[in-house]
Design a protein around this motif. Structure first.
Motif, short mmCIF file in Angstrom:
data_model
loop_
_atom_site.label_atom_id
_atom_site.label_comp_id
_atom_site.label_asym_id
_atom_site.label_seq_id
_atom_site.Cartn_x
_atom_site.Cartn_y
_atom_site.Cartn_z
N ALA A 4 0.82 -1.21 0.00
CA ALA A 4 0.00 0.00 0.00
C ALA A 4 0.86 1.26 0.00
O ALA A 4 0.60 2.20 -0.70
N ARG A 5 1.92 1.21 0.75
CA ARG A 5 2.66 2.44 0.92
C ARG A 5 3.57 2.74 -0.23
O ARG A 5 3.72 3.85 -0.66
N LEU A 6 4.21 1.73 -0.72
CA LEU A 6 5.32 2.01 -1.60
C LEU A 6 5.00 1.91 -3.07
O LEU A 6 5.68 2.48 -3.88
N HIS A 9 -0.16 4.66 -6.46
CA HIS A 9 -1.56 4.96 -6.26
C HIS A 9 -2.33 4.75 -7.54
O HIS A 9 -1.97 3.91 -8.30
N GLY A 10 -3.33 5.47 -7.77
CA GLY A 10 -3.98 5.74 -9.04
C GLY A 10 -4.09 4.58 -10.02
O GLY A 10 -3.35 3.62 -9.99
N SER A 11 -5.03 4.66 -10.87
CA SER A 11 -5.35 3.50 -11.67
C SER A 11 -4.96 3.69 -13.11
O SER A 11 -5.48 3.04 -13.98
N ARG A 12 -4.06 4.62 -13.39
CA ARG A 12 -3.86 4.91 -14.79
C ARG A 12 -3.10 3.81 -15.51
O ARG A 12 -3.49 3.37 -16.57
N ARG A 17 1.70 -0.76 -12.84
CA ARG A 17 1.87 -0.55 -11.42
C ARG A 17 2.03 -1.88 -10.73
O ARG A 17 2.83 -2.06 -9.84
N GLN A 64 -7.93 -6.29 -8.41
CA GLN A 64 -7.66 -4.88 -8.17
C GLN A 64 -7.93 -4.04 -9.40
O GLN A 64 -8.26 -2.89 -9.31
N ILE A 134 7.23 12.83 -1.48
CA ILE A 134 5.81 12.70 -1.83
C ILE A 134 5.34 13.94 -2.58
O ILE A 134 4.57 13.84 -3.56
N THR A 138 3.83 14.01 -6.32
CA THR A 138 2.53 14.62 -6.65
C THR A 138 2.68 15.60 -7.81
O THR A 138 1.80 15.70 -8.67
N ASP A 141 2.68 13.70 -10.85
CA ASP A 141 1.34 13.20 -11.14
C ASP A 141 0.45 14.24 -11.76
O ASP A 141 -0.52 13.93 -12.45
N ALA A 142 0.75 15.52 -11.46
CA ALA A 142 -0.11 16.57 -11.98
C ALA A 142 0.10 16.81 -13.47
O ALA A 142 -0.67 17.53 -14.09
#
Lengths: 335, 110
Positions: A4-6, A9-12, A17, A64, A134, A138, A141-142
């Motif tokens: 979870a941590r490492l 994220h996101g489903s793109r 991933r 998932q 982090i 981010t 990610d933007a």
């Protein structure tokens, strides 16, 4: 099961991933006390055709990633990143999944999909602080269709601190910062129009007094063309104070000073006396006065103001994160 | 200077920005987890004026300012500075004209 941590994220790019394998930097296996490493199976090529069925061991990825049809996903996962999504997206401007990697020396790296991020100088991009890593992730990610480096202020600052392209050391940076004190915005006053004189007195004087009180120095303000005379004792006090910051914080601090054109306002913001919006407002005081008089032009004034805010905020955050260390102390319950 | 607004407002602002960046599943991102963890950790303190609390409040304001102003700056850029010039054809079309055509092409054109 994805960590979870490492593992981001996101489903793109879900399939990719799932294939991000977390390794330990510079070491072959698991170091003592390091984070858990997850073996992710690499999908063999015979499953790369559309319509293929994945065997049992990939089933939990399926749950998932239930949004994407299995065949497409497997197909995508095996194609090279360059022609995925077609070449109509510029550069390698596909959406990627950024994730962090904790490496053994306590430094954090950023992974974009399966590739490690590097600085423009070719070095591996490592930051000492999780929060900073982090925030940089981010920022990446933007990015959407194209990479807009002029919006990624924290990444730029980290790159500068890591590469040090102009080969500066701490003393040079401190000297440069102190030279700025002689031409500080807050110390330069006008003689007319009266409204602006009043505004400068009301807004800038409190900050100046706060600064003088906090550091026990004298900084005058003057309306002559030569500017105020800064005594040497003041400079020594500041030099001593700035020497206590590490190299990364000094990089950020110099950036903020260059943006705000004022040492006093930068120190006020770094010492958390002013917020970013207030510091930017005070730095642009004359411009705001003229805007109030002649009107606001959105595509110039607002554009500049938001850009200045973004850069200053990035610089301030960079300084704070590079110079902090947090520990948790628990209060013992007394019986 | 003026007091900072409450942590709750800042937290909601940051989450709004994260949602704008990451899309509908922003709750699975690293940044979301970290932010929520920080806000929860720094909530309770026995001090009346807790310097660390003031510091982390200020930091959260700074981060919110960074996210919001980057987004606004990009939006203004897209709105005003990204489109470039009109082509001759569209500039003519704005006043209802068309470009002249010469059948057979001009002498120096392919």
């Amino acid at each position: 099961m994805a960590p979870a941590r490492l593992a981001g994220h996101g489903s793109r790019l879900i399939a990719v991933r799932a294939m991000v394998s977390v390794g330990v930097y510079g070491e072959g296996g698991r170091g003592p006390g390091g984070p858990p490493t997850f073996e992710t199976p690499s999908i063999p090529p015979q499953f790369s055709l559309p319509g293929a069925k994945l065997p049992e061991k990939y089933v939990d990825f399926e749950q998932q990633n239930a949004r994407f049809p299995l065949a497409d996903r497997v197909h995508l996962a095996c194609k090279p990143l360059a022609d995925w999504r077609g070449l109509r997206k510029a550069l390698w401007g596909i959406s990627f999944c950024s994730s962090l990697l904790w490496c053994y020396g306590g430094l954090y790296e950023i992974n974009l999909d399966r590739r490690k991020l590097k600085t423009p100088g070719g070095k591996l991009f490592t930051v000492p602080n999780e929060a900073l890593a982090i925030a940089v992730a981010t920022e990446w990610d933007a990015q959407r269709d194209t990479l807009k480096f002029y919006t990624m202020h924290l990444s730029t600052l980290c790159n500068t601190a890591l590469d040090n392209p102009t080969q500066r050391n701490k003393d040079q940076m401190i000297t440069a910062a102190l030279k700025f004190l002689e031409t500080d915005t807050v110390c330069y006053r006008v003689d007319e129009p009266n409204a602006l004189v009043e505004l400068q007195k009301n807004e800038w004087d409190p900050v100046l007094h706060w600064m003088e009180k906090r550091y026990d120095v004298t900084i005058g303000s003057s309306s002559s063309i030569l500017g105020p005379e800064i005594p040497n004792a003041t400079k020594d006090t500041f030099r001593q104070h700035l020497t206590s910051y590490n190299f990364w914080s000094l990089t950020g601090l110099e950036y903020v000073i260059t943006q705000l054109k004022s040492v006093v306002l930068s120190m006020g913001m770094i010492d958390r006396h002013l917020t970013v919006e207030q510091a930017v407002l005070l730095s642009r005081l004359e411009e705001e006065y003229q805007i109030g008089f002649w009107g606001n032009v959105e595509w110039a004034h607002d554009y500049d103001m938001y850009e200045l805010r973004a850069r200053t905020a990035a610089g301030a955050l960079f300084v704070h994160l590079a110079s902090e260390s947090s520990t948790v102390k628990r209060k013992l319950m007394q019986d | 200077m003026a007091a900072l607004s409450s942590p709750l407002r800042v937290c909601r602002g940051i989450l709004k920005e994260l949602r704008a960046i990451q899309g509908p599943d922003y709750k699975r991102s690293l940044a979301y987890n970290y932010i929520m963890e920080q806000f929860r950790k720094n909530k309770v303190t026995g001090e009346r004026y807790c310097r660390a609390q003031h510091e982390s409040n200020h930091d959260s304001h700074t981060y919110l300012c960074l996210l919001a102003s980057t987004r606004t700056h990009m939006a203004l850029h897209e709105l005003y500075h990204s489109k470039g010039e009109h082509s001759t054809k569209s500039a003519a079309a704005m006043v209802g004209l068309r470009l002249p055509t010469q059948p057979g092409g001009k002498g120096w054109e392919k």
